[in-house]
Enzyme design. Structure first.
Site, PDB file in Angstrom:
ATOM      1  N   ILE A 520      -6.860  -9.275   3.300  1.00  0.00           N
ATOM      2  CA  ILE A 520      -6.157  -8.839   4.515  1.00  0.00           C
ATOM      3  C   ILE A 520      -4.700  -8.517   4.223  1.00  0.00           C
ATOM      4  CG2 ILE A 520      -7.668 -10.030   6.126  1.00  0.00           C
ATOM      5  CD1 ILE A 520      -5.657 -12.298   6.226  1.00  0.00           C
ATOM      6  N   ASN A 527      -3.118 -11.326  -3.793  1.00  0.00           N
ATOM      7  CA  ASN A 527      -3.796 -10.949  -2.553  1.00  0.00           C
ATOM      8  C   ASN A 527      -3.776 -12.074  -1.524  1.00  0.00           C
ATOM      9  OD1 ASN A 527      -4.463  -8.468  -3.644  1.00  0.00           O
ATOM     10  ND2 ASN A 527      -6.479  -9.127  -4.344  1.00  0.00           N
ATOM     11  N   LYS A 542      -3.359 -17.252   0.492  1.00  0.00           N
ATOM     12  CA  LYS A 542      -2.521 -16.465  -0.410  1.00  0.00           C
ATOM     13  C   LYS A 542      -2.725 -16.988  -1.836  1.00  0.00           C
ATOM     14  CE  LYS A 542       1.874 -15.309   0.519  1.00  0.00           C
ATOM     15  NZ  LYS A 542       3.355 -15.453   0.642  1.00  0.00           N
ATOM     16  N   ASP A 638      14.375 -11.098   3.791  1.00  0.00           N
ATOM     17  CA  ASP A 638      13.397 -10.019   3.728  1.00  0.00           C
ATOM     18  C   ASP A 638      12.809  -9.763   5.113  1.00  0.00           C
ATOM     19  OD1 ASP A 638      10.404  -9.270   1.737  1.00  0.00           O
ATOM     20  OD2 ASP A 638      12.011  -7.970   2.498  1.00  0.00           O
TER      21      ASP A 638
END
Length: 856
Positions: A520, A527, A542, A638
């Site tokens: 996802i 990933n 994760k 970020d």
């Protein structure tokens, strides 16, 4: 149901039962939410009695003679008095033991059981029971040690909750030498399995605590906040809930509120057996202190034994709000943050819905006083208020299975010195220090044997640097971790607040062996997979790349940040895996994915302007918490629309803290660091000077706001040169006063101009060239809230206007001359004329009602 609850709440304030004095009024109505519970075991014994005792609460106690088969003793005495100032006739008789004696009860249904022991020193010519000193224990746990009642008029009921797993329960009474033991009544009754789950939350550190089912408990306090006494008659499990007033400090800062118990609605997963609806139908909340900034806490203080840990069950139910998403508040325990920004709307999705939280406070976090506080969230998030409906304080058995004293049933002593119970905390510290030294030796050994390192099931290389200097390493407790499979993983999780430890096999199963179809998200670290863990919960997994030095650094940073952050607008870490050199983090699953996907590029239904405002406000709250809520502020570094995730209710949460940095201290103005972030969002001042401040996040958030408004990427190289950079392009149109020419076309005609103006002003201020000229995230949040108010006011005015127009049209139609309408016959020939509208028709009545409503 939500609408019904909201309509009922204001009315209920006036029709609910009147709370006048918490010391004098006793609730005697039946609990509307009571549910039947038939205990598998139910032993009620009136000790020393010669006949059955039927109490007013419906309980029937058998006499000692009828229950003689349960008792084993060589020498005992039955005594009784005709009357006395006691709450029940079971206190008028007693059985006295001069040597060790036992009651044995056969368990039909093993599991949780109430044990209630009733004591009153019955006056008798044989023994002065005010001089009795004795102990009471089961085969597994000490209930009372050197217990006595020295006041002739004092009675006591001791309540325990034990997880009985054997076929028989033994209660052993052991008098001190030259003394006697006594008991007036005994209750051994099954309790629901759902009453105590295995998992709670530890206070220090804030992390998942597993193993609650392995402890025994003694009820120390059980309070009905803001309400009167709730007797066993009104609690299916026979509990008593006392008023909170005697424990309330600074009573002028608190006030009570109550509603009709009938409006309390239990959600799926919360049994009415946890607490009756009478508990949730009253609360203590912040009083009107008549000050400009009501920044104070409501405080309760309790005496406790600091040598023990405690399970604190806090009961909440929003009976004060008029609408959802209006109540956010903090909960503190002994000055430590226990719950930050508690948002009952998100947790329960409705008003007047019960919610409870189990928090474990270890002895190291307590003193001789327990202090519970509630207070405002200190952000502009709605009503400035805080509530608490109920509180249970349960003492937890210690490491030698005792609930009273330092000795276990087998004589095991908790502390070698025994001079003071306060030494227990010091012993625990010493044990943790020993574990630390041993761990250091093991790490050195593994470092010398790298071939053994690869075969270990825990402590992958990416975790090691965090252990070396983490200040909270020695603050963990024996049982403060999640459901870990690895001993060291347990210690790591408990000290850093990483929640549950997952084995690699569990995550393989959860993600279908890391199936590419379950991906996802993709990033430089690896990933992100959609997974389903054992309880059916969807999670985001994760999986990092251990070969990437950059990935390791970002994972370490994310762990350090998430171990000290908890907020409703930050994505929560559920657990981790460090098996076989894997570095895997498990997060709550955000069903609706990144904000960016809902703005452009995915062909998803466009968000309404109100939804965009609410999402922006949620993200701003998360950033504001990062900057101000932690002990030392945190700079995200970020901020972008792909790092703002939306859950199933479109609640926005900040994610991805791999680049985050601690904010400068009071002595610093900035953090000097290499420039990192995403093009299009980078603060130009940070880029030029390589000096990072929280205003760098503010700049990035300004870009996000224009992205929300214009529904296009921050950087789009395919566009003409002047349009490539969204921030520059949008600012040009803003200065011209023509920003409405470049906004998302789906917003045209529905966005209120004043709301858009306030929103754009907030974005413009964020994008100031110099950080000192930019607002704080708190100021940005205020402006966004104001923009939402302007939009809602405009929508309400438009709706009122439409209703008024409809009412006027209906009224005009009702007053017009009636028209004759020919009805066709079977062969389409004209028929007799009839009136289509008459004065008594439903249309006219509807018009009349609309007119009356609008008139009001």
């Amino acid at each position: 149901m939500a609408a019904m609850a909201q309509l009922l709440i204001p009315v209920a304030f006036y029709i609910s039962f009147l709370y006048l004095s918490m010391n004098s009024i006793v609730v005697i109505v039946d609990s509307a939410a009571s549910v039947p519970f038939t205990p598998g075991d139910s032993y009620l014994i009136d000790c020393g009695s010669s006949a059955t005792s039927n109490l007013h609460n419906g309980k029937t106690f058998k006499s000692d003679k009828q229950s003689a088969s349960y008792l084993s003793t060589k020498s005992d005495l039955q005594v009784a008095v005709p009357n006395g100032d006691v709450p029940s006739p079971i206190y008028l008789t007693a059985r006295i033991f001069v040597e060790e004696s036992t009651y044995v009860f056969r368990m039909v249904r093993p599991g949780w059981h109430w044990i209630r022991l009733h004591f009153f020193p019955v006056d008798n010519p044989e023994f002065d029971l005010t001089h009795s000193v004795f102990s009471v224990e089961t085969d597994d746990v000490v209930l009372l040690h050197s217990f006595s009642i020295t006041n002739k008029t004092q009675w006591a009921m001791k309540e325990y909750l034990l997880n009985v797993t054997t076929e028989h329960l033994t209660l052993k009474f052991s008098p001190l030498k030259n003394s006697a033991a006594f008991i007036n009544a005994i209750e051994v009754v099954s309790a629901p399995d759902s009453l105590i789950t295995d998992v709670g939350t530890s206070l220090v550190p804030v992390a998942e605590f597993s193993g609650l089912s392995t402890h025994s408990y003694q009820t120390v306090y059980r309070l009905n906040m803001g309400g009167a006494t709730i007797t066993p008659n009104n609690d299916t499990l026979g509990r008593t809930w006392d008023p909170d007033l005697p424990f309330l400090m600074a009573r002028g800062l608190a006030k009570t509120v109550s509603v009709s118990p009938s409006i309390i609605t239990y959600p799926d997963g919360v049994s009415p057996l946890i607490a009756p609806n009478l508990v949730y139908a009253s609360a203590t909340e912040m009083a009107d202190a008549r000050v400009t900034n009501p920044n104070f806490n409501v405080t309760w203080r309790f005496d406790i034994d600091p040598a023990f840990g405690y399970l604190l069950r806090l009961h909440f139910c929003d009976i004060v709000s008029k609408s959802l998403n209006d109540l956010y508040f903090n909960v503190y325990i002994n000055g430590k943050m226990a719950i930050s920004g508690l948002d009952l709307s998100t947790l329960t999705t409705d008003l007047a819905v019960p919610y409870y939280k189990d928090i474990v406070a270890n002895a190291s976090a307590l003193s001789e006083k327990l202090m519970i506080q509630i207070g405002p969230f200190k952000e502009d998030t709605g009503s400035v208020n805080a509530i608490l409906n109920g509180l249970e304080v349960l003492k937890m058995s210690n490491s030698v299975a005792s609930l009273d004293g330092e000795f276990g049933v087998d004589g095991t002593k908790l502390s070698s010195s025994g001079t003071s119970r306060k030494t227990v905390a010091a012993v625990g510290f010493a044990m943790m220090f020993g574990a630390f030294v041993g761990l250091g030796a093991m790490v050195i050994k593994w470092y010398k044997r790298p071939q053994d390192w690869e075969r270990r099931n825990s402590f992958s290389s990416w975790l090691l640097p965090l252990h070396a200097g983490h200040s909270s390493f020695m603050s963990g407790s024996k049982n403060s971790g999640g459901s870990q499979k690895s001993g060291y993983g347990n210690l790591y999780s408990s000290t850093l607040g990483l929640g549950r430890y997952f084995s690699f096999a569990e995550l393989q199963e959860a993600t279908k062996n890391f199936d590419e179809k379950e991906v996802i998200g993709v990033g430089g670290f690896g990933n992100v997979y959609l997974g389903t863990i054992d309880d059916g919960t969807l999670v985001a997994v994760k999986r990092g790349n251990p070969q990437s030095e950059q990935g390791i650094t970002e994972f370490q940073t994310e762990i350090q940040m998430l171990s000290k952050l908890r907020h409703r607008h930050l994505v929560s870490l559920i657990g981790y895996c460090d098996e076989n050199s894997e570095m895997i983090l498990v997060y709550e699953y955000m069903k609706n994915g990144p904000l960016r996907d809902h703005l452009y590029g995915k062909n998803l239904p466009p968000l309404s302007w109100k939804q965009r405002l609410e999402v922006s406000i949620g993200a701003a709250r998360g950033l504001h918490y990062l900057h101000t809520g932690a002990a030392q502020g945190i700079i995200h570094r970020d901020v972008k629309t792909t790092n703002i995730l939306l859950d199933e209710n479109l609640i926005a949460k900040m994610s991805d803290f791999g680049l985050s940095k601690n904010a400068p201290t009071m002595e610093q103005t900035h953090v000097s660091t290499a420039v990192k972030g995403s093009f299009g969002y980078l603060d130009p001042e940070y880029f030029r000077r390589q000096q990072l401040t929280d205003k760098s996040d503010v700049y990035s958030f300004g870009v996000v706001l224009f992205e929300v408004l214009c529904a296009r990427p921050a950087i789009n190289p395919a566009l003409p040169r002047e349009q490539v950079n969204l921030a520059e392009w949008a600012m040009q149109w803003k200065r011209k006063g023509l920003l409405d020419k470049v906004i998302d076309p789906t917003l045209i005609g529905v966005i209120n101009p004043e709301s858009m103006k306030k929103f754009a002003e907030a974005a413009e201020k964020c994008l100031a060239d110099y950080g000192v000229d930019r607002p704080s995230m708190g100021d940005v949040l205020w402006n966004l809230e104001y923009a939402l108010q302007l939009q809602e006011a405009s929508s309400q005015a438009k709706m009122d206007e439409e209703n008024r127009a409809a009412a006027e049209a209906a009224t005009a139609a009702a007053a017009a001359p009636t028209a004759a309408v020919p009805l066709p016959t079977a062969n389409n020939e004209p028929a007799a004329e009839v009136h289509a509208i008459t004065e008594d028709s439903g249309t006219a009545m509807f018009a009349k009602q609309l007119t009356e409503i609008n008139g009001r």
